[in-house]
Write an enzyme that holds these catalytic residues in place. Structure first.
Site, mmCIF file in Angstrom:
data_model
loop_
_atom_site.group_PDB
_atom_site.id
_atom_site.type_symbol
_atom_site.label_atom_id
_atom_site.label_comp_id
_atom_site.label_asym_id
_atom_site.label_seq_id
_atom_site.Cartn_x
_atom_site.Cartn_y
_atom_site.Cartn_z
ATOM 1 N N SER A 256 0.613 -0.962 0.199
ATOM 2 C CA SER A 256 0.401 0.258 -0.372
ATOM 3 C C SER A 256 0.731 0.806 0.289
ATOM 4 O O SER A 256 1.988 1.090 -0.256
ATOM 5 C CB SER A 256 -0.740 -0.033 1.086
ATOM 6 O OG SER A 256 -0.037 0.803 2.038
ATOM 7 N N LYS A 257 -0.024 2.719 0.473
ATOM 8 C CA LYS A 257 0.666 3.720 -0.060
ATOM 9 C C LYS A 257 1.810 4.007 1.355
ATOM 10 O O LYS A 257 2.874 4.132 1.148
ATOM 11 C CB LYS A 257 -0.120 4.789 0.053
ATOM 12 C CG LYS A 257 -0.682 5.453 -0.988
ATOM 13 C CD LYS A 257 -0.619 6.778 -0.939
ATOM 14 C CE LYS A 257 -1.058 7.138 -2.564
ATOM 15 N NZ LYS A 257 -2.415 6.870 -3.597
ATOM 16 N N ARG A 258 1.550 2.629 2.511
ATOM 17 C CA ARG A 258 2.561 3.398 3.327
ATOM 18 C C ARG A 258 4.014 2.752 3.421
ATOM 19 O O ARG A 258 4.958 2.962 3.029
ATOM 20 C CB ARG A 258 1.596 2.278 4.354
ATOM 21 C CG ARG A 258 1.840 2.126 5.991
ATOM 22 C CD ARG A 258 0.707 1.814 6.761
ATOM 23 N NE ARG A 258 0.384 0.706 6.380
ATOM 24 C CZ ARG A 258 0.884 -0.379 6.553
ATOM 25 N NH1 ARG A 258 1.372 -0.691 7.366
ATOM 26 N NH2 ARG A 258 0.125 -1.701 5.651
ATOM 27 N N HIS A 259 4.233 1.452 2.345
ATOM 28 C CA HIS A 259 4.983 0.788 1.533
ATOM 29 C C HIS A 259 5.950 1.940 0.787
ATOM 30 O O HIS A 259 7.004 1.040 -0.155
ATOM 31 C CB HIS A 259 5.087 -0.568 1.217
ATOM 32 C CG HIS A 259 4.164 -1.124 2.465
ATOM 33 N ND1 HIS A 259 2.786 -1.921 1.963
ATOM 34 C CD2 HIS A 259 4.607 -1.339 3.413
ATOM 35 C CE1 HIS A 259 2.715 -2.519 3.258
ATOM 36 N NE2 HIS A 259 3.688 -2.308 4.101
ATOM 37 N N GLY A 260 5.431 2.985 0.724
ATOM 38 C CA GLY A 260 6.097 3.381 -0.842
ATOM 39 C C GLY A 260 5.595 3.064 -2.156
ATOM 40 O O GLY A 260 6.350 3.282 -2.575
#
Ligand code: GLU
Length: 494
Positions: A256-260
């Site tokens: 997800s976005k959280r992982h870049g």
């Protein structure tokens, strides 16, 4: 099927900017097409008007172009099975939807959104396994239909999914997969606004564009039995299927976005090279063997095969991407690297630096800086001193090595004299006379060089001193050393 008959497609919906996962799908399809000598098609699945995102199509095409994933048929290039935007093919879907109704494989449904919502609540209340539709209109009599029509309700068209039995299909990566038909709802094929749903448009297009292999993310796996049933209802042969393994973040949850997992082009803007991203994406779910990390575009085309796509999820490791990017940065020739890095210097250097920058000079600078960087954007970070005229740093920095103000001033004055007499102002030409100066003045070379480093760069850490001085140039080095002497004189001793 001979390999040249391979026709694969990347079929993005322009509902957002493409990210790593989307483009990995595009890449695998492209590699398979190029490996087999088949065709790579791009088809824009833009039938969901409410989820359309402005600029997404352009981002999709730009992402493909940036990675060098050229397409044989699709937007801009056209092709024998166009148009390649689904929104321009509405007639076709309507025709096929009605054909299914005629053949008894689909039916008109007049249920209002309110009725569907009520049905849903009731199902939840009865703790039934919740489905999206209770097949209310599946067996309407002609009378009931006429009544609904007369009431002015515009129907949707739903697929008559077999009530019993099983649907099995073969997945080239996962083997045989079976779904029980009872689990599948009577899905909508054509909405009341005349637009098809994903399922209808996808199947009609894969068939009419003669797609041989459908390679897509495994989140679509549960749609596939519906598609297979649709092919059957139409009397068509389904394509071969290959569902690509999921991509997980380093913490093993879905990427997800959280992982870049940002938009692909953000990686470009952060200074990743397309070569590195290409190599990295290819290894997200495919491998040559158990050990190869660096593999060129040509070798990927040569070796890509479906049987080396893994069944298990791939893990997105940003550290590996950074490592690969550094590797590819160092592999570029200095002039190529300068060209790619130029926009980053233009953008990031302080205002006062005059633009446009000189490409040859940037070439000399990048050669000194590239050893440690992971991205192009890191190159200009500590490089302002190469470009500005005058440096701004506190006098105390010159005394970091523990010298007295007086000693530092004398030493720098002597160094200025030495630099003034150096004829060949390059690393080799500078080293001997500066070492001799250290010896003559009984100063440790490290202390002298540290002092000079601050005077010439305004920093205590910089690329190798003599090379740096050579790039900064004789005139500017002298000016800076003299300015350092003044700095030490001007500031009253503490
Ligand atoms: N439009 C779908 C998507 O955005 C395509 C899925 C498929 O390849 O069938 O991913």
């Amino acid at each position: 099927m001979s390999t040249e008959d391979v026709r694969v497609r990347y079929a993005p919906s322009p509902t957002g900017y493409p990210h790593i996962g989307n483009i990995r799908t595009a890449l695998f399809n492209w590699l398979f097409a190029r490996h087999t000598g088949g065709k790579f098609i791009v088809r824009i699945e833009d039938t969901d008007q409410s989820r359309k995102v402005e600029g997404a199509v352009e981002q999709i095409l730009e992402s493909l172009r940036w990675l060098g994933l050229d397409w044989d048929e699709g937007p801009e290039v056209g092709g024998p099975f166009g148009p390649y935007f689904q929104s321009e093919r509405l007639e076709l879907y309507r025709r096929y939807a009605h054909e299914l109704v005629e053949a008894g494989h689909a039916y008109r449904c007049y249920c209002s959104p309110e009725r569907l919502a009520r049905m849903h609540t009731e199902m939840v209340g009865r703790k039934e396994s919740v489905r999206t539709y209770d097949r209310h209109c599946r067996e309407l009599s002609a009378d009931e239909q006429a009544k609904a029509e007369a009431g002015g309700v515009v129907p949707v068209i739903r697929f008559k999914v077999p009530l019993a039995g099983q649907t099995t299909f073969h997945d080239l990566i996962r083997g045989d997969i079976t779904f029980s038909n009872a689990e599948l709802d009577d899905l909508v094929l054509l909405k009341s606004d005349g637009y098809p749903t994903y399922h209808l448009a996808n199947v009609v297009d894969d068939h009419s564009m003669q797609v041989s292999h459908v390679m897509r993310a495994d989140e679509w796996l549960s749609s596939t039995p519906r598609h297979v049933l649709l092919y059957k209802a139409f009397g068509w042969t389904p394509p071969l299927y290959a569902h690509l393994p999921m991509i997980l973040g380093p913490d093993k949850s879905k990427l997800s976005k959280r992982h870049g997992a940002t938009a692909l082009l953000e990686y470009r803007d952060e200074g990743y090279l397309p070569e590195a991203i290409f190599n990295f994406l290819a290894l997200l779910g495919w491998s040559l063997d158990d050990k190869t990390d660096v593999i060129s575009r040509e070798d990927l085309v040569r070796h890509f095969s479906l049987d080396r796509i893994s069944r298990t999820a791939a893990v997105f490791d940003i550290k590996k991407l950074q490592w690969l990017n550094g590797f590819y940065i160092r592999k570029l020739s200095p002039s190529e690297l300068a060209e790619r890095a130029l926009p980053f210097y233009e953008r990031q250097l302080p205002q006062e630096v005059e633009r446009p920058l000189d490409l040859r000079y940037v070439g000399q600078v990048v050669t000194l800086q590239r050893e440690r960087v992971k991205t192009l954007a890191e190159l200009p970070e500590n490089a302002a001193f190469f470009f500005v005229e005058d440096l701004d740093y506190p006098a105390e920095l010159l005394l970091k090595g523990g010298m007295s103000r007086e000693q530092a001033r004398e030493l720098l004055t002597a160094a200025a004299a030495v630099l003034g007499s150096v004829v060949t102002f390059d690393a080799a030409g500078l080293e001997a006379p500066l070492r001799a100066l250290a010896e003559r003045t009984s100063v440790r070379t490290g202390d002298l060089f540290g002092l000079l480093r601050v005077a010439v760069t305004g920093r205590t850490a910089a690329p190798p001193l003599f090379d740096t001085m050579a790039v900064v140039g004789k005139e500017r080095c002298l000016k800076r050393v003299r300015a350092a002497v003044r700095k030490l004189s001007d500031t009253p001793a503490a």
